[in-house]
Enzyme design. Sequence first.
Site, PDB file in Angstrom:
ATOM      1  N   GLU A  40     -17.386  11.432  -0.969  1.00 36.40           N
ATOM      2  CA  GLU A  40     -16.989  11.400  -2.378  1.00 36.40           C
ATOM      3  C   GLU A  40     -17.847  10.429  -3.170  1.00 36.40           C
ATOM      4  O   GLU A  40     -18.262  10.704  -4.292  1.00 36.40           O
ATOM      5  CB  GLU A  40     -15.497  11.042  -2.478  1.00 36.40           C
ATOM      6  CG  GLU A  40     -14.639  12.151  -1.865  1.00 36.40           C
ATOM      7  CD  GLU A  40     -13.142  11.940  -1.992  1.00 36.40           C
ATOM      8  OE1 GLU A  40     -12.686  10.781  -1.954  1.00 36.40           O
ATOM      9  OE2 GLU A  40     -12.422  12.951  -2.134  1.00 36.40           O
ATOM     10  N   GLY A  54       0.848  -1.198   0.000  1.00 35.30           N
ATOM     11  CA  GLY A  54       0.000   0.000   0.000  1.00 35.30           C
ATOM     12  C   GLY A  54       0.881   1.245   0.000  1.00 35.30           C
ATOM     13  O   GLY A  54       2.047   1.200  -0.392  1.00 35.30           O
TER      14      GLY A  54
END
Lengths: 435, 435
Positions: free
Chosen positions: A174, A17
Amino acid sequence: MNIPKTDLPRVVIIGGGFAGMALARKVLKEDMQMVLLDRHNYHTFQPLLYQVSTSGLEPDSIAYPLRKITRSSEKCFFRLAEVTSISAEKNTVHTNIGDLIYDYLVIATGSKTNFFGNDSIEEHGMWMKTVPQALNIRSLILENLEQATITDDPEKRKALLNFVLAGAGPTGVELSGAIAELRNHIVPKDYPDLDPNEMNIHLLEGLDRVLPPMSEHASKKAHEMLEELGVKIHLNTMVENYDGHLVETNTELAIKTETFIWSAGVTGAPVAGLNASAMVEKANRYEVNAFNQVNGYENIFAIGDIALMQTEDFPKGHPMVAQPAIQQGKHLAKNIKHLIRGEKLEPFEYFDKGTMATVGRNRAVVDLHKWKFSGFFAWFVWMFVHLWFLVGFRNRTVTFFNWIYNYVNFDKAARLIIRPFKGHEEKMTMDKEKV
Amino acid sequence: MNIPKTDLPRVVIIGGGFAGMALARKVLKEDMQMVLLDRHNYHTFQPLLYQVSTSGLEPDSIAYPLRKITRSSEKCFFRLAEVTSISAEKNTVHTNIGDLIYDYLVIATGSKTNFFGNDSIEEHGMWMKTVPQALNIRSLILENLEQATITDDPEKRKALLNFVLAGAGPTGVELSGAIAELRNHIVPKDYPDLDPNEMNIHLLEGLDRVLPPMSEHASKKAHEMLEELGVKIHLNTMVENYDGHLVETNTELAIKTETFIWSAGVTGAPVAGLNASAMVEKANRYEVNAFNQVNGYENIFAIGDIALMQTEDFPKGHPMVAQPAIQQGKHLAKNIKHLIRGEKLEPFEYFDKGTMATVGRNRAVVDLHKWKFSGFFAWFVWMFVHLWFLVGFRNRTVTFFNWIYNYVNFDKAARLIIRPFKGHEEKMTMDKEKV
């Protein structure tokens, strides 16, 4: 695993990540052997996953093959592997493809969705931490629109056209904004049989404002922007149950829906095997000192979401977002070098670059220290920052082009149902977490 | 299905492939009501599927949402549906989402993979007719490379690195060339633990030359180019069995492989319900007259791969490729208009625009009537033609950019394993045909 042990110290990184990748890019320039393990063969740019879910971007442009990182150095290896446990006393990591000895181990396993023990949500809801999960949400949204088109039952159509999101953090904000844009710009054109007014997006938040981690100004502005887009916001509202058809809350609000997306929290994703004292149990994160060393270990580190470093400014640890992860990854490369050379370690210091969230097609809210702003310019800043951090020239270019295209055309063209559900009755039979 | 019957004649099109889409785009400009049915919500540009399988392009750039076609006219409807049968006497199509009455029915269901009755291939092999199938092949290739990296058993590694394709038509040639490019340019960089020389690509063909539908010149040139890329070609070789690990042929050749791709033939994909006399049984295609009317029916038509129109030049019907499908689709729009107005129908005439196939990263073979050429310029022509026919400005741009990027960087970056197999032992449990 077919990795020769050399004289070089071996650094094993679990997870590619933000934290793991930032570390890996530094380590591969050093005199160390590095092994990067991940259960996917690609890095995921999580901040843009919501655009994959809502047909704005193709998954390939927000993912980056991890082997394109490790290939820069002959001393670096990538292995597609699921880590099952750690035997610290033997300096060994156990995985589904075999064991691996390390000199230095870095746990960068990130976080996973937190259901707070609510099984009904885990069983029937959707969530979005990986590319396949984002594609599942994309398929479900598009399938529900198709189903709504053909149903004669007004109640069923209503449920198919209700999109309910729990949790108004950046992801919830979002995602709900992007679904609202689908309703405002795609549905009227492409689903002429549907009445866009029948499509409702509900955003539920347990606290008293949207974007609780951001400033009051950002919360207020984001709230206004979402309402302008037509998102129905329900504050102080916590989901208590979802049976696959009905969302029930702690208030009188109950909503029939076929699409329930859980974005209300994450928790650490630790690996089995370390001492109980290494963990901050409540947070499910490893307790680390200022050098990211896991409590009780000299050569085991944790960085990113999985690490909980208590500081004066962050007594509960740094926020579980990209910036602390990237900074810790970069910083740890230095400290491992110091350790190898027997030098003094340098404490990590977090530089808060601010937070931002986008709302709809051309607006955003940005908190940069004392400078809070919102609107079109904030969206411009948001775009620039996200392009900047996106890995790879190809990804940046394709993403930038898609944004311009989508913006100019009010379109979202990546609308393939490639992971279809087996029909709505069975929609939950899909393996949502594993892949 | 929630489609109001109006005074306008209703044209129902089954299938949004090349034929169905070409027809739909013409019909939507006419005074007709149109219903386009497809089991996917997107059109697939099949000639570039092999680039999705080999990580060169993302799936979204070769697919096009069908609703972006039907939205151009209020009289046009799209329905995501699987057609189960036709009741011609009632002018009705039966689907998984309900029945639909038609005035004119156009069957454009295309073709499916032909296993020639060999169950072992259908059970254990891979094939590539849809986007999900192409993604399955992409995942399998990438997973096998990962597996080969970690195995200690040289025999197993060899099997994982053997890629066997049966059928050297355009699909087999293009796919084997693209896998060879992966071997030549990606594996040495990104899989330093693997010896690229251990990776072998075998292309098997039952006839005595590759690209049998093309000219001798094209066959010869493609053969040379493939060999230069390192593809091992076995002519006059037919696969008799594949048990998931070993490919057996009618010759002494037997190859251990974990990746066997079947590209040796297609057959029509008809719909149940029409009279037996409507079908040319051996080909599994509907017999149509010069107006694409299905034998025995006035208002039922077949176009594209599923239609077999016997002409002087093509006694066995037109080749089952994009061009006849597109031309028949466009032409049929005129004839349906004639029928509605009671005018005389115009017979279909096929204009052969030539055929081409690409071999590797920058060469191709092209047959244009009497003009046969090959090499770099042919590849340039191939690129131009494929971009031209690709639907949508966005798709063209993203594809063009990816080609340039891949070309300059010797890269193929769309390398996500997003449809992982559950491990190699179980790789065949995946639902390969349905989605």
